[in-house]
Design an enzyme around this catalytic site. Sequence first.
Site, short mmCIF file in Angstrom:
data_model
loop_
_atom_site.label_atom_id
_atom_site.label_comp_id
_atom_site.label_asym_id
_atom_site.label_seq_id
_atom_site.Cartn_x
_atom_site.Cartn_y
_atom_site.Cartn_z
N HIS A 295 0.88 -1.09 0.19
CA HIS A 295 -0.13 -0.10 -0.03
C HIS A 295 0.91 1.10 0.02
CE1 HIS A 295 -3.89 2.00 1.62
NE2 HIS A 295 -2.69 2.91 1.29
N HIS B 232 1.47 5.43 -1.64
CA HIS B 232 1.04 6.58 -2.37
C HIS B 232 2.29 7.15 -2.96
CE1 HIS B 232 -3.00 6.58 -0.62
NE2 HIS B 232 -2.43 6.19 0.46
N LYS C 30 -9.63 -0.37 -5.63
CA LYS C 30 -9.75 0.33 -4.39
C LYS C 30 -11.07 0.98 -3.94
CE LYS C 30 -7.94 1.98 -0.60
NZ LYS C 30 -6.66 2.74 -0.24
N HIS D 282 -10.45 1.16 1.90
CA HIS D 282 -10.12 1.94 3.11
C HIS D 282 -11.37 1.90 4.27
CE1 HIS D 282 -8.07 5.89 4.92
NE2 HIS D 282 -9.49 5.62 5.61
N HIS E 235 -4.47 -0.74 5.96
CA HIS E 235 -3.76 -0.19 7.11
C HIS E 235 -4.71 -0.42 8.40
CE1 HIS E 235 -6.62 2.81 5.30
NE2 HIS E 235 -5.66 3.31 4.44
N ASP F 161 1.61 2.56 3.31
CA ASP F 161 0.74 3.74 3.43
C ASP F 161 1.78 4.99 3.63
OD1 ASP F 161 -1.67 5.32 2.98
OD2 ASP F 161 -2.08 5.03 5.12
C1 NCD Z 1 -3.46 8.89 2.28
C2 NCD Z 1 -2.88 10.12 1.41
O1 NCD Z 1 -2.63 11.24 1.81
O2 NCD Z 1 -3.27 9.84 0.03
N1 NCD Z 1 -3.51 9.70 3.57
C3 NCD Z 1 -3.76 8.95 4.81
O3 NCD Z 1 -3.85 9.61 5.90
N2 NCD Z 1 -3.28 7.71 4.93
C4 NCD Z 1 -4.76 8.27 1.97
C5 NCD Z 1 -5.08 7.12 2.58
O4 NCD Z 1 -4.57 6.16 2.50
O5 NCD Z 1 -5.91 7.12 3.68
ZN ZN Z 2 -3.49 5.04 1.83
#
Ligand code: NCD
Ligand code: ZN
Length: 324
Positions: free
Chosen positions: A13, A15, A91, A128, A162, A234
């Site tokens: 996971h 970003h 997702k 999520h 997560h 995450d």
């Molecule tokens: C994530 C993001 O910033 O894209 N933020 C977070 O607090 N984890 C999005 C997510 O996975 O919830």
């Molecule tokens: Zn995330």
Amino acid sequence: MQEIKLDSPFDSHLHLRDGDLLKTVAPISARAFAGAIVMPNLTPPIETIDAANAYKARVIQAIDAPFEPIVALYLTRRVKLDDVKRAKIVKLYPFGVTTGAESGAKNIGDFDEIFGVMQDCGAILSVHGESGGEVLQREAEFAPIYEKLAKTYPRLKIVMEHIGCAALANLLEKRENLYATITLHHLLYTLDDLLGGALNSHLFCKPIVKTAADRAALRQLAFSAYPKVSFGSDSAPHPKAAKERGAAGIFSAPVLLPTLAELFEAHSATDALRAFVCDNAQKIYDVKLPPKTVTLIKKPATVPNEIGGVVPMRFGETIGWSIA
Ligand code: NCD
Ligand code: ZN
């Protein structure tokens, strides 16, 4: 020197954002991992296979090491069944629950046909799991929704992303088709770290870190190499100013494997680390990764205060392990 060798570690996971930020952060993950499931919450979201492939190409362009990015498809009412059939991961964000969830689902029942198709073609549903309720209850309130989805679609593999609380950890034994990812920050921190002293906005994320009992439930899974759980960082970078204004998301990518080595060692669980960051994900996602051995050595290193305008988790701290 003490060392740990990891074969094709995987981040389930991640970003990576886009544009200049992608160029800053993607090489960091590509150095430490053989691949990742890359989240589709861009603006606009990744809603088609064409957009996912184009994004994947931009990720590969930004890195200089063998690394397999698997881009998830963002589930919205605009998503086409043909694209769902070609997706590996889809997702689901409930509307408004986190960064980039403005395109999320207002009514999960809208996607019944898609979930049916997914379980027939073997696509994985990544979720999520937070309600719109009180902040500390949001994950626990989502538990009945996970149970209902798992029961209604018994052949659909559902990954609770997560997980940050014991209530969700407990579902893994209850439902065969529920899986989970766990982050480093939920294994390390509790609410006290976030707001027990001076408020630390750099530890603010969705779902929020919770109590020591919640953290203990997650540690129990990770340290026992529990097979239905894989590591998903995450890591979610935001520019420093946005974090100081309260954006949700922790940039953990620069410190993941060294901190995991330190944490697992401190809990006499080093033997479980490979399952957690390599083997379990292979089994859950059945991914083809470039062969890559990452060696961790017991050599201290200090985390920089900023990387390309983003503040990494553990900035200024010294970690006992490094990537060789
Ligand atoms: C994530 C993001 O910033 O894209 N933020 C977070 O607090 N984890 C999005 C997510 O996975 O919830
Ligand atoms: Zn995330």
